[in-house]
Write a protein that holds these residues in place. Structure first.
Motif, PDB file in Angstrom:
ATOM      1  N   ILE A  73       0.842  -1.193   0.000  1.00 44.62           N
ATOM      2  CA  ILE A  73       0.000   0.000   0.000  1.00 44.62           C
ATOM      3  C   ILE A  73       0.881   1.249   0.000  1.00 44.62           C
ATOM      4  N   HIS A  74       0.271   2.399  -0.254  1.00 42.08           N
ATOM      5  CA  HIS A  74       0.913   3.710  -0.102  1.00 42.08           C
ATOM      6  C   HIS A  74       2.211   3.851  -0.904  1.00 42.08           C
ATOM      7  N   PHE A  75       2.129   3.717  -2.212  1.00 42.32           N
ATOM      8  CA  PHE A  75       3.299   3.897  -3.066  1.00 42.32           C
ATOM      9  C   PHE A  75       3.604   5.384  -3.242  1.00 42.32           C
ATOM     10  N   GLU A  76       4.896   5.736  -3.128  1.00 45.50           N
ATOM     11  CA  GLU A  76       5.325   7.126  -3.265  1.00 45.50           C
ATOM     12  C   GLU A  76       6.648   7.193  -4.029  1.00 45.50           C
ATOM     13  N   GLU A  77       6.762   8.164  -4.904  1.00 41.52           N
ATOM     14  CA  GLU A  77       8.026   8.408  -5.591  1.00 41.52           C
ATOM     15  C   GLU A  77       8.978   9.107  -4.616  1.00 41.52           C
TER      16      GLU A  77
ATOM     17  N   CYS B 245      17.597   8.025  -3.716  1.00 38.75           N
ATOM     18  CA  CYS B 245      17.651   6.616  -3.316  1.00 38.75           C
ATOM     19  C   CYS B 245      17.740   6.402  -1.811  1.00 38.75           C
ATOM     20  N   LEU B 246      17.921   7.470  -1.043  1.00 38.71           N
ATOM     21  CA  LEU B 246      17.973   7.348   0.416  1.00 38.71           C
ATOM     22  C   LEU B 246      16.741   7.936   1.095  1.00 38.71           C
ATOM     23  N   ASP B 247      15.750   8.296   0.313  1.00 37.35           N
ATOM     24  CA  ASP B 247      14.538   8.928   0.840  1.00 37.35           C
ATOM     25  C   ASP B 247      13.517   7.868   1.247  1.00 37.35           C
ATOM     26  N   TRP B 248      13.861   7.101   2.288  1.00 37.40           N
ATOM     27  CA  TRP B 248      12.976   6.060   2.824  1.00 37.40           C
ATOM     28  C   TRP B 248      13.478   5.681   4.214  1.00 37.40           C
ATOM     29  N   GLU B 249      12.668   4.943   4.973  1.00 34.98           N
ATOM     30  CA  GLU B 249      13.022   4.599   6.345  1.00 34.98           C
ATOM     31  C   GLU B 249      13.126   3.090   6.516  1.00 34.98           C
TER      32      GLU B 249
ATOM     33  N   ILE C 246      11.150  -0.916  -0.736  1.00 35.90           N
ATOM     34  CA  ILE C 246      11.675  -0.067  -1.813  1.00 35.90           C
ATOM     35  C   ILE C 246      11.757  -0.859  -3.109  1.00 35.90           C
ATOM     36  N   ARG C 247      11.508  -0.155  -4.191  1.00 36.17           N
ATOM     37  CA  ARG C 247      11.659  -0.714  -5.531  1.00 36.17           C
ATOM     38  C   ARG C 247      12.522   0.251  -6.325  1.00 36.17           C
ATOM     39  N   ILE C 248      13.610  -0.244  -6.896  1.00 35.70           N
ATOM     40  CA  ILE C 248      14.501   0.624  -7.659  1.00 35.70           C
ATOM     41  C   ILE C 248      14.413   0.288  -9.146  1.00 35.70           C
TER      42      ILE C 248
ATOM     43  N   LEU D 175      13.756   5.560  -7.321  1.00 37.06           N
ATOM     44  CA  LEU D 175      13.279   4.725  -6.214  1.00 37.06           C
ATOM     45  C   LEU D 175      11.823   5.042  -5.883  1.00 37.06           C
ATOM     46  N   THR D 176      11.046   3.999  -5.736  1.00 35.79           N
ATOM     47  CA  THR D 176       9.669   4.099  -5.254  1.00 35.79           C
ATOM     48  C   THR D 176       9.597   3.419  -3.900  1.00 35.79           C
ATOM     49  N   ARG D 177       9.056   4.092  -2.910  1.00 28.16           N
ATOM     50  CA  ARG D 177       8.901   3.490  -1.586  1.00 28.16           C
ATOM     51  C   ARG D 177       7.432   3.119  -1.382  1.00 28.16           C
TER      52      ARG D 177
END
Length: 294
Positions: free
Chosen positions: A155-159, A163-167, A173-175, A229-231
């Motif tokens: 759920i909740h896909f975000e651009e 590449c480090l903008d995630w927790e 993460i999908r690259i 990267l998509t988180r």
């Protein structure tokens, strides 16, 4: 969003990674949830972004039970075909993961980023992950009793901005990247729990994911800058074979009780053929903890 594709989600071969950076970020109070969804039938301690099963959640224990049923039927371990499930058939991206043994070694993990109706999606990826993950041999009937099944609804896909903008412990993460020659776009993904389970920081996770996706050259800052990267977040639940069989045993008992009750109390105005089954089954389902990375 990502085209018609399936993807493996987790588990890595031994890779050479850079040492952890001093700024490595980790979830401070545990994983996203206990491995089995519950611990000895009791509520687990607070987990990072983990919450108890709630009626608003998509994922349910029945999804894992259905996956076990589908695989059991395919392996000719049960004469009956899986019944049509009662959980939602709404469309979501979904992954199915199989692990095995006390150490819970990865045995297969495949899913899709395309939203699929869950009845079809779980049926398809139950078999794909167990039998067609190219990293492993197909799961055998002899292994069935040692399995753990996890269902992850994404759920909740975000651009992401970079590449480090995630927790760690929160996002999967999908690259997307091009190979060393600048052609043949490639993709790779890790579910939210992978980086934490491996003890990686963000840079290590990205480097591992590049290698998993087929990058053969040296990895440096310039390479990482080219990544798109998509988180995303997930709802996940896990059941063991023992818990699956416990449910099947209880269900069989309930059917026997309901049949006996109908035979002995058919003239009673207060009798109900299905009441006991519903109550006890729901009690079993509600004993699990569903985790949401949100």
């Amino acid at each position: 969003m990502f085209g018609n594709m399936a993807a493996s989600c987790c588990g890595v071969k031994k890779q050479k990674l850079s040492p952890p950076s001093p700024t490595a970020q980790h979830c401070s109070n545990g994983d996203v949830g206990p491995p089995n969804g519950r611990v000895n039938g009791m509520m687990p301690p607070p987990a990072c972004n983990g919450v108890t099963h709630h009626k608003n959640y998509v994922v349910t224990a029945e999804m894992c039970i259905y996956c076990f049923d589908v695989l059991s039927s395919h392996l000719n371990m049960h004469p009956d075909k899986p019944k049509t499930p009662t959980f939602t058939n709404d469309a979501f991206p979904v992954f199915v993961t199989w692990k095995i043994g006390r150490d819970r070694r990865l045995r297969g993990c495949i899913g899709t980023f395309n939203a699929m109706n869950l009845h079809k999606g779980l049926r398809e990826y139950t078999l794909s992950s167990a039998l067609k993950d190219s990293r492993f041999s197909p799961v055998s009937a002899e292994e069935f009793g040692q399995l753990y099944c996890s269902v992850s609804v994404l759920i909740h896909f975000e651009e992401a901005q970079d590449c480090l903008d995630w927790e760690i412990g929160v996002h999967g993460i999908r690259i997307e990247f091009c190979n060393e020659k600048g052609s043949k776009p490639r993709t790779a993904t890790y579910l939210p729990e992978v980086a934490k389970e491996q003890g990686w920081d963000k840079v290590q996770t990205i480097d591992s994911l590049l290698q998993k996706g087929g990058w053969k050259g040296a990895i440096n800052h310039d390479v990482r800058r080219t990544i798109r990267l998509t988180r995303y977040r997930s709802e996940k639940i896990t059941l063991s074979y023992a818990e699956y069989m416990s449910y099947k045993h209880r269900l069989k008992q309930d059917v026997t009780i309901a049949t006996t009750t109908r035979a002995s109390s058919s003239s009673s105005s207060g009798s109900s053929s299905g009441g006991g089954h519903t109550a006890r089954t729901n009690g079993f389902m509600n004993g699990y903890t569903t985790t949401r990375n949100s």
